[in-house]
Design a protein around this motif. Structure first.
Motif, PDB file in Angstrom:
ATOM      1  N   MET A   1       9.459   5.983  -3.909  1.00 37.94           N
ATOM      2  CA  MET A   1       8.429   5.545  -4.835  1.00 37.94           C
ATOM      3  C   MET A   1       7.472   4.618  -4.083  1.00 37.94           C
ATOM      4  O   MET A   1       7.889   3.710  -3.379  1.00 37.94           O
ATOM      5  N   SER A   2       6.200   4.833  -4.212  1.00 38.24           N
ATOM      6  CA  SER A   2       5.216   4.011  -3.513  1.00 38.24           C
ATOM      7  C   SER A   2       5.116   2.651  -4.181  1.00 38.24           C
ATOM      8  O   SER A   2       5.400   2.517  -5.370  1.00 38.24           O
ATOM      9  N   PRO A   3       4.676   1.602  -3.427  1.00 41.10           N
ATOM     10  CA  PRO A   3       4.536   0.283  -4.038  1.00 41.10           C
ATOM     11  C   PRO A   3       3.596   0.298  -5.240  1.00 41.10           C
ATOM     12  O   PRO A   3       3.786  -0.444  -6.185  1.00 41.10           O
ATOM     13  N   SER A   4       2.583   1.148  -5.223  1.00 44.27           N
ATOM     14  CA  SER A   4       1.640   1.206  -6.331  1.00 44.27           C
ATOM     15  C   SER A   4       2.302   1.725  -7.601  1.00 44.27           C
ATOM     16  O   SER A   4       1.874   1.413  -8.702  1.00 44.27           O
ATOM     17  N   ALA A   5       3.343   2.529  -7.433  1.00 44.36           N
ATOM     18  CA  ALA A   5       4.007   3.115  -8.592  1.00 44.36           C
ATOM     19  C   ALA A   5       5.033   2.161  -9.200  1.00 44.36           C
ATOM     20  O   ALA A   5       5.440   2.340 -10.328  1.00 44.36           O
ATOM     21  N   LYS A   6       5.458   1.157  -8.440  1.00 43.72           N
ATOM     22  CA  LYS A   6       6.404   0.180  -8.957  1.00 43.72           C
ATOM     23  C   LYS A   6       5.675  -0.792  -9.871  1.00 43.72           C
ATOM     24  O   LYS A   6       4.514  -1.110  -9.665  1.00 43.72           O
ATOM     25  N   ALA A   7       6.390  -1.279 -10.854  1.00 39.97           N
ATOM     26  CA  ALA A   7       5.798  -2.254 -11.770  1.00 39.97           C
ATOM     27  C   ALA A   7       5.952  -3.659 -11.195  1.00 39.97           C
ATOM     28  O   ALA A   7       6.986  -3.997 -10.635  1.00 39.97           O
ATOM     29  N   PHE A   8       4.907  -4.444 -11.305  1.00 40.46           N
ATOM     30  CA  PHE A   8       5.002  -5.851 -10.933  1.00 40.46           C
ATOM     31  C   PHE A   8       4.767  -6.680 -12.187  1.00 40.46           C
ATOM     32  O   PHE A   8       4.163  -6.212 -13.151  1.00 40.46           O
ATOM     33  N   THR A   9       5.281  -7.895 -12.173  1.00 43.40           N
ATOM     34  CA  THR A   9       5.122  -8.782 -13.321  1.00 43.40           C
ATOM     35  C   THR A   9       3.677  -9.251 -13.403  1.00 43.40           C
ATOM     36  O   THR A   9       2.936  -9.158 -12.417  1.00 43.40           O
ATOM     37  N   PRO A  10       3.253  -9.782 -14.547  1.00 36.28           N
ATOM     38  CA  PRO A  10       1.889 -10.318 -14.636  1.00 36.28           C
ATOM     39  C   PRO A  10       1.610 -11.393 -13.583  1.00 36.28           C
ATOM     40  O   PRO A  10       0.533 -11.417 -12.982  1.00 36.28           O
ATOM     41  N   GLY A  11       2.583 -12.262 -13.335  1.00 33.34           N
ATOM     42  CA  GLY A  11       2.396 -13.302 -12.313  1.00 33.34           C
ATOM     43  C   GLY A  11       2.247 -12.719 -10.923  1.00 33.34           C
ATOM     44  O   GLY A  11       1.389 -13.136 -10.137  1.00 33.34           O
ATOM     45  N   GLN A  12       3.084 -11.733 -10.606  1.00 30.92           N
ATOM     46  CA  GLN A  12       2.982 -11.070  -9.311  1.00 30.92           C
ATOM     47  C   GLN A  12       1.626 -10.372  -9.184  1.00 30.92           C
ATOM     48  O   GLN A  12       0.997 -10.399  -8.132  1.00 30.92           O
ATOM     49  N   GLY A  13       1.173  -9.773 -10.280  1.00 35.85           N
ATOM     50  CA  GLY A  13      -0.123  -9.103 -10.270  1.00 35.85           C
ATOM     51  C   GLY A  13      -1.251 -10.063  -9.960  1.00 35.85           C
ATOM     52  O   GLY A  13      -2.192  -9.714  -9.238  1.00 35.85           O
ATOM     53  N   GLN A  14      -1.160 -11.288 -10.473  1.00 39.45           N
ATOM     54  CA  GLN A  14      -2.196 -12.276 -10.195  1.00 39.45           C
ATOM     55  C   GLN A  14      -2.203 -12.665  -8.718  1.00 39.45           C
ATOM     56  O   GLN A  14      -3.262 -12.785  -8.106  1.00 39.45           O
ATOM     57  N   TYR A  15      -1.035 -12.843  -8.134  1.00 39.85           N
ATOM     58  CA  TYR A  15      -0.966 -13.152  -6.702  1.00 39.85           C
ATOM     59  C   TYR A  15      -1.506 -11.989  -5.872  1.00 39.85           C
ATOM     60  O   TYR A  15      -2.258 -12.198  -4.917  1.00 39.85           O
ATOM     61  N   LEU A  16      -1.140 -10.774  -6.235  1.00 40.50           N
ATOM     62  CA  LEU A  16      -1.627  -9.601  -5.498  1.00 40.50           C
ATOM     63  C   LEU A  16      -3.144  -9.475  -5.627  1.00 40.50           C
ATOM     64  O   LEU A  16      -3.836  -9.184  -4.640  1.00 40.50           O
ATOM     65  N   ALA A  17      -3.680  -9.707  -6.828  1.00 43.71           N
ATOM     66  CA  ALA A  17      -5.129  -9.649  -7.031  1.00 43.71           C
ATOM     67  C   ALA A  17      -5.815 -10.729  -6.208  1.00 43.71           C
ATOM     68  O   ALA A  17      -6.881 -10.497  -5.615  1.00 43.71           O
ATOM     69  N   TYR A  18      -5.217 -11.923  -6.151  1.00 47.02           N
ATOM     70  CA  TYR A  18      -5.786 -13.016  -5.353  1.00 47.02           C
ATOM     71  C   TYR A  18      -5.802 -12.647  -3.875  1.00 47.02           C
ATOM     72  O   TYR A  18      -6.809 -12.849  -3.195  1.00 47.02           O
ATOM     73  N   ILE A  19      -4.697 -12.118  -3.382  1.00 49.58           N
ATOM     74  CA  ILE A  19      -4.624 -11.721  -1.962  1.00 49.58           C
ATOM     75  C   ILE A  19      -5.704 -10.689  -1.660  1.00 49.58           C
ATOM     76  O   ILE A  19      -6.404 -10.782  -0.643  1.00 49.58           O
ATOM     77  N   HIS A  20      -5.863  -9.715  -2.543  1.00 47.43           N
ATOM     78  CA  HIS A  20      -6.872  -8.674  -2.334  1.00 47.43           C
ATOM     79  C   HIS A  20      -8.283  -9.269  -2.320  1.00 47.43           C
ATOM     80  O   HIS A  20      -9.067  -9.014  -1.398  1.00 47.43           O
ATOM     81  N   LEU A  21      -8.611 -10.066  -3.327  1.00 47.76           N
ATOM     82  CA  LEU A  21      -9.954 -10.635  -3.424  1.00 47.76           C
ATOM     83  C   LEU A  21     -10.240 -11.602  -2.279  1.00 47.76           C
ATOM     84  O   LEU A  21     -11.307 -11.558  -1.673  1.00 47.76           O
ATOM     85  N   TYR A  22      -9.294 -12.468  -1.958  1.00 43.22           N
ATOM     86  CA  TYR A  22      -9.468 -13.430  -0.872  1.00 43.22           C
ATOM     87  C   TYR A  22      -9.726 -12.694   0.445  1.00 43.22           C
ATOM     88  O   TYR A  22     -10.629 -13.059   1.200  1.00 43.22           O
ATOM     89  N   THR A  23      -8.952 -11.657   0.693  1.00 42.04           N
ATOM     90  CA  THR A  23      -9.100 -10.891   1.933  1.00 42.04           C
ATOM     91  C   THR A  23     -10.478 -10.226   2.009  1.00 42.04           C
ATOM     92  O   THR A  23     -11.119 -10.220   3.068  1.00 42.04           O
ATOM     93  N   ARG A  24     -10.957  -9.703   0.888  1.00 40.63           N
ATOM     94  CA  ARG A  24     -12.297  -9.083   0.864  1.00 40.63           C
ATOM     95  C   ARG A  24     -13.392 -10.117   1.090  1.00 40.63           C
ATOM     96  O   ARG A  24     -14.356  -9.851   1.809  1.00 40.63           O
ATOM     97  N   LEU A  25     -13.252 -11.289   0.503  1.00 40.48           N
ATOM     98  CA  LEU A  25     -14.289 -12.319   0.617  1.00 40.48           C
ATOM     99  C   LEU A  25     -14.308 -13.012   1.973  1.00 40.48           C
ATOM    100  O   LEU A  25     -15.371 -13.328   2.506  1.00 40.48           O
ATOM    101  N   HIS A  26     -13.131 -13.273   2.538  1.00 38.10           N
ATOM    102  CA  HIS A  26     -13.027 -14.066   3.760  1.00 38.10           C
ATOM    103  C   HIS A  26     -12.720 -13.233   5.009  1.00 38.10           C
ATOM    104  O   HIS A  26     -12.628 -13.797   6.101  1.00 38.10           O
ATOM    105  N   LEU A  27     -12.540 -11.943   4.827  1.00 39.82           N
ATOM    106  CA  LEU A  27     -12.234 -11.021   5.932  1.00 39.82           C
ATOM    107  C   LEU A  27     -10.954 -11.388   6.676  1.00 39.82           C
ATOM    108  O   LEU A  27     -10.780 -11.038   7.842  1.00 39.82           O
ATOM    109  N   GLN A  28     -10.086 -12.090   6.003  1.00 38.04           N
ATOM    110  CA  GLN A  28      -8.748 -12.397   6.513  1.00 38.04           C
ATOM    111  C   GLN A  28      -7.869 -12.737   5.311  1.00 38.04           C
ATOM    112  O   GLN A  28      -8.372 -13.209   4.297  1.00 38.04           O
ATOM    113  N   PRO A  29      -6.580 -12.491   5.417  1.00 38.88           N
ATOM    114  CA  PRO A  29      -5.690 -12.789   4.290  1.00 38.88           C
ATOM    115  C   PRO A  29      -5.591 -14.298   4.059  1.00 38.88           C
ATOM    116  O   PRO A  29      -5.851 -15.099   4.955  1.00 38.88           O
TER     117      PRO A  29
END
Length: 85
Positions: free
Chosen positions: A1-29
């Protein structure tokens, strides 16, 4: 099962969204200190979340390398990042 297919909690989703957005804005994690400031939590709380996200296959990190978080979840599966007030 791919990571995208696994369910994450709302809190985990917020951290993942932050990591994604931060990386896009700052060009580094984000550092754990960046996540600590944004979510207003203690350093151990952030570290435990990072370990949990890694253990569940949502992120990958390079040992002994700063800012090495790599998102393994399809960004389309992430929730919108909620502002912290």
């Amino acid at each position: 099962m791919s990571p995208s297919a696994k369910a994450f909690t709302p809190g985990q989703g917020q951290y993942l969204a932050y990591i994604h957005l931060y990386t896009r804005l700052h060009l580094q994690p984000p550092a754990e200190a960046d996540m600590q400031k944004y979510f207003r939590v203690s350093p151990p709380s952030v570290h435990q979340m990072v370990l949990t996200l890694e253990r569940q296959g949502f992120i990958r990190r390079q040992p002994a390398t700063a800012r090495s978080i790599e998102l393994l979840v399809d960004p389309k599966c992430l929730p919108e990042l909620e502002p912290q007030v």
